[in-house]
Write a protein that holds these residues in place. Structure first.
Motif, PDB file in Angstrom:
ATOM      1  N   ALA A 169       4.978   4.074 -10.243  1.00  0.00           N
ATOM      2  CA  ALA A 169       4.734   5.105 -11.252  1.00  0.00           C
ATOM      3  C   ALA A 169       3.252   5.429 -11.367  1.00  0.00           C
ATOM      4  O   ALA A 169       2.866   6.610 -11.402  1.00  0.00           O
ATOM      5  N   VAL A 170       2.418   4.403 -11.443  1.00  0.00           N
ATOM      6  CA  VAL A 170       0.978   4.643 -11.558  1.00  0.00           C
ATOM      7  C   VAL A 170       0.458   5.369 -10.324  1.00  0.00           C
ATOM      8  O   VAL A 170      -0.327   6.325 -10.418  1.00  0.00           O
ATOM      9  N   THR A 171       0.897   4.953  -9.147  1.00  0.00           N
ATOM     10  CA  THR A 171       0.431   5.584  -7.914  1.00  0.00           C
ATOM     11  C   THR A 171       0.900   7.029  -7.824  1.00  0.00           C
ATOM     12  O   THR A 171       0.129   7.924  -7.447  1.00  0.00           O
ATOM     13  N   ALA A 172       2.157   7.280  -8.166  1.00  0.00           N
ATOM     14  CA  ALA A 172       2.693   8.636  -8.067  1.00  0.00           C
ATOM     15  C   ALA A 172       2.054   9.576  -9.090  1.00  0.00           C
ATOM     16  O   ALA A 172       1.736  10.725  -8.777  1.00  0.00           O
ATOM     17  N   LEU A 173       1.846   9.100 -10.308  1.00  0.00           N
ATOM     18  CA  LEU A 173       1.259   9.954 -11.334  1.00  0.00           C
ATOM     19  C   LEU A 173      -0.188  10.311 -11.009  1.00  0.00           C
ATOM     20  O   LEU A 173      -0.620  11.454 -11.214  1.00  0.00           O
ATOM     21  N   THR A 174      -0.954   9.332 -10.516  1.00  0.00           N
ATOM     22  CA  THR A 174      -2.344   9.621 -10.168  1.00  0.00           C
ATOM     23  C   THR A 174      -2.451  10.471  -8.906  1.00  0.00           C
ATOM     24  O   THR A 174      -3.501  11.077  -8.652  1.00  0.00           O
ATOM     25  N   ALA A 175      -1.373  10.514  -8.113  1.00  0.00           N
ATOM     26  CA  ALA A 175      -1.393  11.348  -6.901  1.00  0.00           C
ATOM     27  C   ALA A 175      -1.075  12.801  -7.193  1.00  0.00           C
ATOM     28  O   ALA A 175      -1.202  13.638  -6.291  1.00  0.00           O
ATOM     29  N   ARG A 176      -0.683  13.114  -8.416  1.00  0.00           N
ATOM     30  CA  ARG A 176      -0.320  14.495  -8.738  1.00  0.00           C
ATOM     31  C   ARG A 176      -1.509  15.427  -8.598  1.00  0.00           C
ATOM     32  O   ARG A 176      -1.354  16.618  -8.351  1.00  0.00           O
ATOM     33  N   GLY A 177      -2.722  14.891  -8.732  1.00  0.00           N
ATOM     34  CA  GLY A 177      -3.899  15.729  -8.595  1.00  0.00           C
ATOM     35  C   GLY A 177      -4.257  16.051  -7.165  1.00  0.00           C
ATOM     36  O   GLY A 177      -5.148  16.870  -6.922  1.00  0.00           O
ATOM     37  N   GLY A 178      -3.591  15.397  -6.207  1.00  0.00           N
ATOM     38  CA  GLY A 178      -3.845  15.663  -4.801  1.00  0.00           C
ATOM     39  C   GLY A 178      -5.050  14.952  -4.235  1.00  0.00           C
ATOM     40  O   GLY A 178      -5.386  15.135  -3.057  1.00  0.00           O
ATOM     41  N   LEU A 179      -5.733  14.115  -5.034  1.00  0.00           N
ATOM     42  CA  LEU A 179      -6.914  13.385  -4.569  1.00  0.00           C
ATOM     43  C   LEU A 179      -6.524  11.955  -4.224  1.00  0.00           C
ATOM     44  O   LEU A 179      -5.930  11.253  -5.056  1.00  0.00           O
ATOM     45  N   ALA A 180      -6.852  11.527  -3.006  1.00  0.00           N
ATOM     46  CA  ALA A 180      -6.536  10.167  -2.567  1.00  0.00           C
ATOM     47  C   ALA A 180      -7.573   9.205  -3.117  1.00  0.00           C
ATOM     48  O   ALA A 180      -8.739   9.223  -2.719  1.00  0.00           O
TER      49      ALA A 180
ATOM     50  N   THR B 175       9.773  16.315  -6.562  1.00  0.00           N
ATOM     51  CA  THR B 175       9.132  15.215  -5.830  1.00  0.00           C
ATOM     52  C   THR B 175       9.729  15.115  -4.432  1.00  0.00           C
ATOM     53  O   THR B 175      10.939  15.276  -4.248  1.00  0.00           O
ATOM     54  N   SER B 176       8.891  14.834  -3.456  1.00  0.00           N
ATOM     55  CA  SER B 176       9.333  14.806  -2.064  1.00  0.00           C
ATOM     56  C   SER B 176      10.337  13.684  -1.823  1.00  0.00           C
ATOM     57  O   SER B 176      10.323  12.654  -2.508  1.00  0.00           O
ATOM     58  N   ASP B 177      11.182  13.877  -0.822  1.00  0.00           N
ATOM     59  CA  ASP B 177      12.196  12.873  -0.496  1.00  0.00           C
ATOM     60  C   ASP B 177      11.558  11.568  -0.026  1.00  0.00           C
ATOM     61  O   ASP B 177      12.085  10.480  -0.310  1.00  0.00           O
ATOM     62  N   ASP B 178      10.444  11.664   0.700  1.00  0.00           N
ATOM     63  CA  ASP B 178       9.782  10.445   1.168  1.00  0.00           C
ATOM     64  C   ASP B 178       9.295   9.600  -0.003  1.00  0.00           C
ATOM     65  O   ASP B 178       9.452   8.373  -0.011  1.00  0.00           O
ATOM     66  N   THR B 179       8.710  10.239  -0.993  1.00  0.00           N
ATOM     67  CA  THR B 179       8.240   9.510  -2.171  1.00  0.00           C
ATOM     68  C   THR B 179       9.406   8.892  -2.933  1.00  0.00           C
ATOM     69  O   THR B 179       9.336   7.740  -3.381  1.00  0.00           O
ATOM     70  N   LEU B 180      10.494   9.651  -3.077  1.00  0.00           N
ATOM     71  CA  LEU B 180      11.667   9.123  -3.770  1.00  0.00           C
ATOM     72  C   LEU B 180      12.253   7.930  -3.026  1.00  0.00           C
ATOM     73  O   LEU B 180      12.677   6.942  -3.649  1.00  0.00           O
ATOM     74  N   ALA B 181      12.276   7.985  -1.687  1.00  0.00           N
ATOM     75  CA  ALA B 181      12.823   6.871  -0.905  1.00  0.00           C
ATOM     76  C   ALA B 181      11.973   5.623  -1.072  1.00  0.00           C
ATOM     77  O   ALA B 181      12.502   4.507  -1.239  1.00  0.00           O
ATOM     78  N   VAL B 182      10.646   5.785  -1.049  1.00  0.00           N
ATOM     79  CA  VAL B 182       9.762   4.638  -1.249  1.00  0.00           C
ATOM     80  C   VAL B 182       9.935   4.064  -2.641  1.00  0.00           C
ATOM     81  O   VAL B 182      10.012   2.841  -2.834  1.00  0.00           O
TER      82      VAL B 182
ATOM     83  N   GLY C 111       0.823  -1.187   0.000  1.00  0.00           N
ATOM     84  CA  GLY C 111       0.000   0.000   0.000  1.00  0.00           C
ATOM     85  C   GLY C 111       0.867   1.251   0.000  1.00  0.00           C
ATOM     86  O   GLY C 111       1.860   1.327   0.724  1.00  0.00           O
ATOM     87  N   LEU C 112       0.519   2.214  -0.814  1.00  0.00           N
ATOM     88  CA  LEU C 112       1.231   3.496  -0.882  1.00  0.00           C
ATOM     89  C   LEU C 112       0.237   4.588  -0.496  1.00  0.00           C
ATOM     90  O   LEU C 112      -0.665   4.926  -1.274  1.00  0.00           O
ATOM     91  N   VAL C 113       0.387   5.111   0.692  1.00  0.00           N
ATOM     92  CA  VAL C 113      -0.582   6.037   1.269  1.00  0.00           C
ATOM     93  C   VAL C 113      -0.163   7.473   0.969  1.00  0.00           C
ATOM     94  O   VAL C 113       0.999   7.852   1.184  1.00  0.00           O
ATOM     95  N   LEU C 114      -1.106   8.258   0.482  1.00  0.00           N
ATOM     96  CA  LEU C 114      -0.859   9.667   0.177  1.00  0.00           C
ATOM     97  C   LEU C 114      -1.017  10.483   1.459  1.00  0.00           C
ATOM     98  O   LEU C 114      -2.088  10.514   2.069  1.00  0.00           O
ATOM     99  N   THR C 115       0.045  11.120   1.883  1.00  0.00           N
ATOM    100  CA  THR C 115       0.017  11.915   3.110  1.00  0.00           C
ATOM    101  C   THR C 115      -0.474  13.333   2.832  1.00  0.00           C
ATOM    102  O   THR C 115      -0.684  13.726   1.683  1.00  0.00           O
ATOM    103  N   GLY C 116      -0.642  14.103   3.899  1.00  0.00           N
ATOM    104  CA  GLY C 116      -1.164  15.453   3.764  1.00  0.00           C
ATOM    105  C   GLY C 116      -0.276  16.375   2.972  1.00  0.00           C
ATOM    106  O   GLY C 116      -0.756  17.304   2.310  1.00  0.00           O
ATOM    107  N   ASP C 117       1.036  16.150   2.990  1.00  0.00           N
ATOM    108  CA  ASP C 117       1.961  17.019   2.256  1.00  0.00           C
ATOM    109  C   ASP C 117       2.230  16.540   0.832  1.00  0.00           C
ATOM    110  O   ASP C 117       3.147  17.024   0.167  1.00  0.00           O
ATOM    111  N   GLY C 118       1.438  15.539   0.374  1.00  0.00           N
ATOM    112  CA  GLY C 118       1.578  15.056  -0.995  1.00  0.00           C
ATOM    113  C   GLY C 118       2.604  13.977  -1.199  1.00  0.00           C
ATOM    114  O   GLY C 118       2.844  13.562  -2.341  1.00  0.00           O
ATOM    115  N   ALA C 119       3.226  13.484  -0.135  1.00  0.00           N
ATOM    116  CA  ALA C 119       4.220  12.412  -0.251  1.00  0.00           C
ATOM    117  C   ALA C 119       3.529  11.052  -0.152  1.00  0.00           C
ATOM    118  O   ALA C 119       2.349  10.942   0.196  1.00  0.00           O
TER     119      ALA C 119
END
Length: 422
Positions: free
Chosen positions: A304-315, A114-121, A27-35
């Motif tokens: 990639a799919v998770t990160a690209l769809t998260a660009r809109g900010g909607l979980a 892109t945030s460091d947390d997202t890059l690390a994951v 699971g890749l959870v979208l946090t409040g800061d977009g990571a």
């Protein structure tokens, strides 16, 4: 040339189980800061742990690798060094391509902020599947001595030392302090057990239902005993648990691999009948042709799919939400077709193209067996068979009737043949 279609089916199932298992437990959870942060549904849903016995198929992966390497080495006309170089090339070139593309993507993601947390994951999930390379390369390199050992002492005596090493490390893990360093010897010892079973099967030592029944029953009894001794139920690691069956591999993983191999051998007649049908046969052929690339790219595709769809900010449910209930699992299953389509696209883009050779018949495949269980490129499972003449009245689909014969010494005839529908 012909393939062992039952082993092809087991390899396809093994690759599919690994991909589906990772997509369902990551699971890749979208946090409040977009990571994005990583989570596992097994943490909140421990009742799903037995499902990992079906989806954790690395034992079958190494079993089919042992089978394929043994068959390939036995039919190789040159020296063992040339054979090993070819096998390693098939493993390492897709890996180098993955690392090169991954490095470029990570650089581009860093430039766009892109945030460091997202890059690390993303980096962790992209690199984590590469662990299999070290034990697999070592086992492939010693395929010849392993085959000789199995012929001399039998498969039981050959796997016993490996099982003993895993048992000793398991005991030390439970008796020694948690911060005690133990060398990762079980990564090689544990996966050498199914690899040796594959070597033995390629050498004709595990044929028949008796061998399959013995392995399946022995593995099941060992699983029950290990669970009674307190081993974790999940066949994969669960965040927050102190002990993992997979990192490092434990006796439970070895027992599961033996049981899966036994069940696979028992299912051999059913698998062969299934692959006489065009659709399953074609699917298995395609998976085997791209097995390494599928394994290497399935996690980067998820990220990639998770990160690209998260660009809109909607979980989106099942993609960016917390995996804490059965609804998340259902929602993730709805995303699987999109992930599969993206993976197929990536794999096909990176798939090397080969020119048709002599012997190409209708359908454009070389050495394709009636019913769809054909040869996929250069196969490790190819065995020499008696020459056969294709007869459309007895094999294949009714529309596959045209055979084009071309002489290499006659370029005009080749040009005319290339322009025809095949």
């Amino acid at each position: 040339m012909s393939r062992d279609r039952a082993v092809d089916a087991l390899r396809a199932y093994a690759i599919g189980g690994v991909v589906l298992g990772h997509w369902l437990v990551t699971g890749l959870v979208l946090t409040g800061d977009g990571a994005l942060r990583q989570a596992s549904p097994l943490t909140a849903l421990p009742d799903l742990a037995p499902v990992t016995w079906v989806l954790q198929t690395l034992g079958l992966f190494f079993f089919t690798a042992g089978f394929g390497s043994t068959r390939s080495l036995a039919r190789y006309p040159g020296d063992a060094g040339g054979w090993l170089a070819g096998r390693l090339r098939r493993l390492l070139l897709p890996t180098v391509a993955l690392l090169g593309v991954g490095a470029a993507v990570l650089l581009a993601a860093t430039v766009v902020g892109t945030s460091d947390d997202t890059l690390a994951v993303a980096l962790r999930l992209a690199v984590s599947p590469l662990w299999f390379l070290l034990p697999l390369v070592i086992l492939v390199a010693v395929t010849g001595p392993l085959r000789a050992a199995v012929r001399r002492w039998g498969v039981t005596r050959c796997v016993t030392p490996a099982v003993a090493v895993v048992a000793a490390v398991d005991l030390a893990t439970r008796l020694l302090p948690a911060d005690t360093y133990l060398p990762p010897v079980t990564v090689l010892a544990a996966w050498s057990v199914p690899y040796l079973l594959g070597v033995a099967h390629a050498d004709g030592r595990l044929d028949g239902r008796r061998a399959g029944g013995t392995l399946a029953a022995g593995g099941a009894v060992a699983l029950a005993a290990l669970l009674a001794l307190g081993y974790p139920v999940s066949a994969v690691g669960v965040p927050g648990d102190g002990v993992s069956n997979l990192n490092p591999p434990s006796l439970l993983v070895v027992a599961l691999a033996v049981a899966q191999v036994g069940l696979g051998l028992l299912a051999r007649p059913a698998l062969e009948r299934l692959l006489t049908r065009p659709l399953p046969g074609r699917a298995v052929t395609e998976v085997n042709r791209s097995a390494v690339r599928i394994y290497l790219w399935h996690q980067p595709v998820l990220v990639a799919v998770t990160a690209l769809t998260a660009r809109g900010g909607l979980a989106l449910p099942g993609l960016h939400t917390v995996p804490d209930d059965a609804g998340w699992v259902l929602a993730r299953c709805c995303w699987l077709p999109l992930l599969a389509a993206a993976l197929v696209t990536v794999v096909r883009v990176g798939q090397p193209r080969s020119l048709p050779r002599r012997g190409v018949r209708a359908g454009g495949e070389r050495g394709h067996q009636p019913g769809g269980g054909g040869v996929a490129g250069r196969s490790a499972e190819c065995v020499l068979s008696a020459p056969q003449v294709y007869d459309h009245r007895r094999s294949g689909r009714p529309d596959l009737q045209e055979v084009i014969a071309v002489r290499d010494s006659d370029p005009p005839s080749r040009g005319r043949a290339d322009g025809q529908t095949r």
